[in-house]
Design an enzyme around this catalytic site. Structure first.
Site, PDB file in Angstrom:
ATOM      1  CD  GLU A 297      -6.267 -30.448  19.837  1.00 58.32           C
ATOM      2  OE1 GLU A 297      -6.411 -31.729  20.051  1.00 58.32           O
ATOM      3  OE2 GLU A 297      -5.227 -29.991  20.191  1.00 58.32           O
ATOM      4  CE  LYS A 356      -5.443 -35.679  18.922  1.00 58.69           C
ATOM      5  NZ  LYS A 356      -5.039 -34.468  20.400  1.00 58.69           N
ATOM      6  CB  CYS A 408      -2.690 -31.501  18.753  1.00 60.32           C
ATOM      7  SG  CYS A 408      -1.959 -30.755  20.156  1.00 60.32           S
TER       8      CYS A 408
END
Length: 539
Positions: A297, A356, A408
């Site tokens: 990321e 995301k 994440c």
């Protein structure tokens, strides 16, 4: 003379006795502080059971002690004691949130999250006199975790009991019912140990045995352990659909902290440079040629769709290694800011993207912006534009391999990871950026989450991180390769691809719903019993 002497001494006697009541009062006050101190210490003990330490078993005495503190208490006292337990656990666990922004956000987060623990504590005290109370109590803890994972602002599941059990004997239960079942089993076992000890002490005092209560206590310990042993049959690292050779890139960052973004081009260059090193190792026969390469990321915080120089850096790296590269980028599209994974083919360029979905409050978007700005204007200046949420699960089809993506923070959320597997993922990648949190325990806590996910869904999990710790995790939860922190590195490994699904994947949220209903049933029973007892007393 003797009588006179006696009459002179008598007035002194009350003065000599005065310290005794004061001393007894002090002792009484100190004794009243024991439950509060024990709550905090048990919370700290629970924290110590979490990574990077491998003392997972300390969760059992932590909950046994918590049960001792709560059993038989009124709801007000239990609320306070539960809050203290939450502070003892969450204050040290989440201290990494203060690394760059100071103590105020950390303290505010812990103060809010500890409320859920306090409410669970009040509920546990309420059911503590019911038959088989450890079951109701453990379900209440799970219900508290379920609420904390959803509210406010989308929830904050960090600190789920399951995430401290990556090295424990209960780990296979993740494949049975995910993090709710795994956490429930650990808490149930801890409460059961306390109840067994309490009944044993009662037997020594009274010379009697309450068989039903003793049986329930023993089952509270035995069933989770036996279930974990039986669930080992669900854990496998065998390939079901062949293998893939995967490369994980950790490029490192110029410096830790929030300002690592100030040298965004350097971060991109570092990851491209490490990919070129991998390509050189492949040509020299020092490393196997991967089928695809995974960057972390934020490995390109420069939008490659807007800036040709960034696109050129990525393209050169992809051409050098000769296989597709998954790049973590910050992209602005249609006025929206997106945390995006971009699959970059060495010939075709960008071919697939994933945005995301589970974005981080106060990190990627700023709730209560006006209030936060009034407290500290610099925080609103750092987050001038909120990220937007993606809408579709991320599964890249890379060279015939379906790779699920949970970026994440998403690794903490059950639904965000499960969606990738139900949409066909044969392995999972968790690209992350932990540079903001320096060398804190955060990266190890997140790595443990990925290990739990590997077992939960029986998938290989790769963890490419900008600054460490990057790792490759097999479907049985074992880490086979890992990097250090703040060092450039690459990992290459042939990993198994799997297509079968575990009960946890199939059941999804159902085990959690069932445990919440059990918790509600226990509270209902406890309240009903209290009302009946009050009416009987009035009569």
């Amino acid at each position: 003379m003797t009588v006179t002497a006696t009459s002179v001494d008598q007035p002194d006697q009350p003065d000599q006795l005065e310290p005794r009541p004061a001393s007894a009062a002090r002792r009484g006050r100190l004794l009243r502080l024991v439950p509060a101190a024990a709550s905090v210490l048990c919370g700290v003990l629970l924290y110590v059971s979490f990574p990077p330490r491998t003392l997972w078993w300390l969760a059992l005495p932590a909950f046994a002690g918590f049960a001792w503190v709560l059993r038989g208490r009124g709801w007000k006292a239990a609320l306070g004691l539960g809050y203290l337990f939450g502070l003892g656990f969450l204050l040290p666990l989440l201290v990494w949130t203060s690394v760059e922004v100071g103590p105020l956000p950390w303290l505010a987060l812990v103060a809010a999250e500890a409320v859920f623990v306090a409410l669970a504590g009040a509920g546990i005290a309420a059911v503590s006199r019911l038959p088989a109370w450890p079951v109701w109590a453990a379900a209440l803890w799970t219900a508290g975790e379920a609420a904390r994972a959803r509210v406010p602002f989308g929830g904050f599941p960090w600190g789920k009991i399951a995430f401290g059990q990556a090295d424990g004997v209960f780990l296979p239960l993740a494949a049975v019912g995910g993090t709710p079942v795994l956490g429930f089993a650990v808490v149930l076992c801890g409460f059961g140990l306390y109840e067994a000890g309490r009944l044993l002490a009662e037997r020594r005092r009274t010379r009697t045995v309450r068989r039903a209560a003793a049986t329930a206590a023993l089952l509270s310990v035995a069933v989770p352990v036996a279930g974990a042993v039986a669930a080992r049959a669900l854990v496998s690292d065998e390939a079901e659909n062949g293998t893939a050779t995967v490369a994980v890139i950790q490029g490192n960052v110029p410096r830790a902290g929030l300002e690592f973004n100030a040298q965004r081009r350097a971060v991109l260059d570092y990851h491209a440079r490490e990919t070129h090193r991998l390509a050189a190792d492949v040509r020299a026969g020092k490393a196997a040629k991967p089928d695809f390469v995974l960057w972390p990321e934020n490995s390109s915080d420069i939008d490659p769709f807007e800036y040709p120089d960034a696109a050129a850096v990525i393209e050169q790296a992809a051409k050098d290694i000769g296989v597709p590269v998954s790049v973590g980028g910050v992209v602005e599209r249609d006025g929206k800011l997106l945390n995006e994974q971009i699959l970059w083919d060495p010939v075709k360029g960008p071919t697939q993207t994933y945005d995301k979905r589970q974005i981080q409050p106060f990190g990627e978007f700023l709730p209560l912006r006006s209030l936060v700005g009034a407290i500290n204007k610099s925080w609103t200046e750092m987050a001038r534009q909120d990220f937007s949420r993606g809408t579709e699960p991320g599964v890249f089809d890379i060279a015939g391999t379906k790779v699920g993506l949970a970026t994440c923070y998403e690794a903490a959320f059950d639904r965000a990871v499960r969606d990738t597997v139900t949409h066909g993922a044969e392995m999972i990648s968790v690209p992350s950026n932990n540079a903001t949190f320096d060398r804190s325990e955060m990266t190890y806590q997140q790595l443990a989450m990925s290990r739990i996910r590997a077992v939960e869904h029986s998938r290989t999990v790769t963890v490419p991180v900008t600054s460490g710790v990057s790792a490759i995790i097999l479907p049985d939860g074992r880490i086979t390769q890992r990097t250090g922190m703040f060092v450039p590195a690459h990992l290459v490994q042939k990993v198994p691809l799997r297509t079968s699904t575990t009960p946890a994947t199939e059941l999804g949220v159902l085990p959690e719903i069932a445990l919440v209903l059990v918790a509600a049933g226990g509270i209902g029973w406890a309240v009903g019993s209290g009302l009946r007892a009050r009416r009987a007393g009035d009569a």
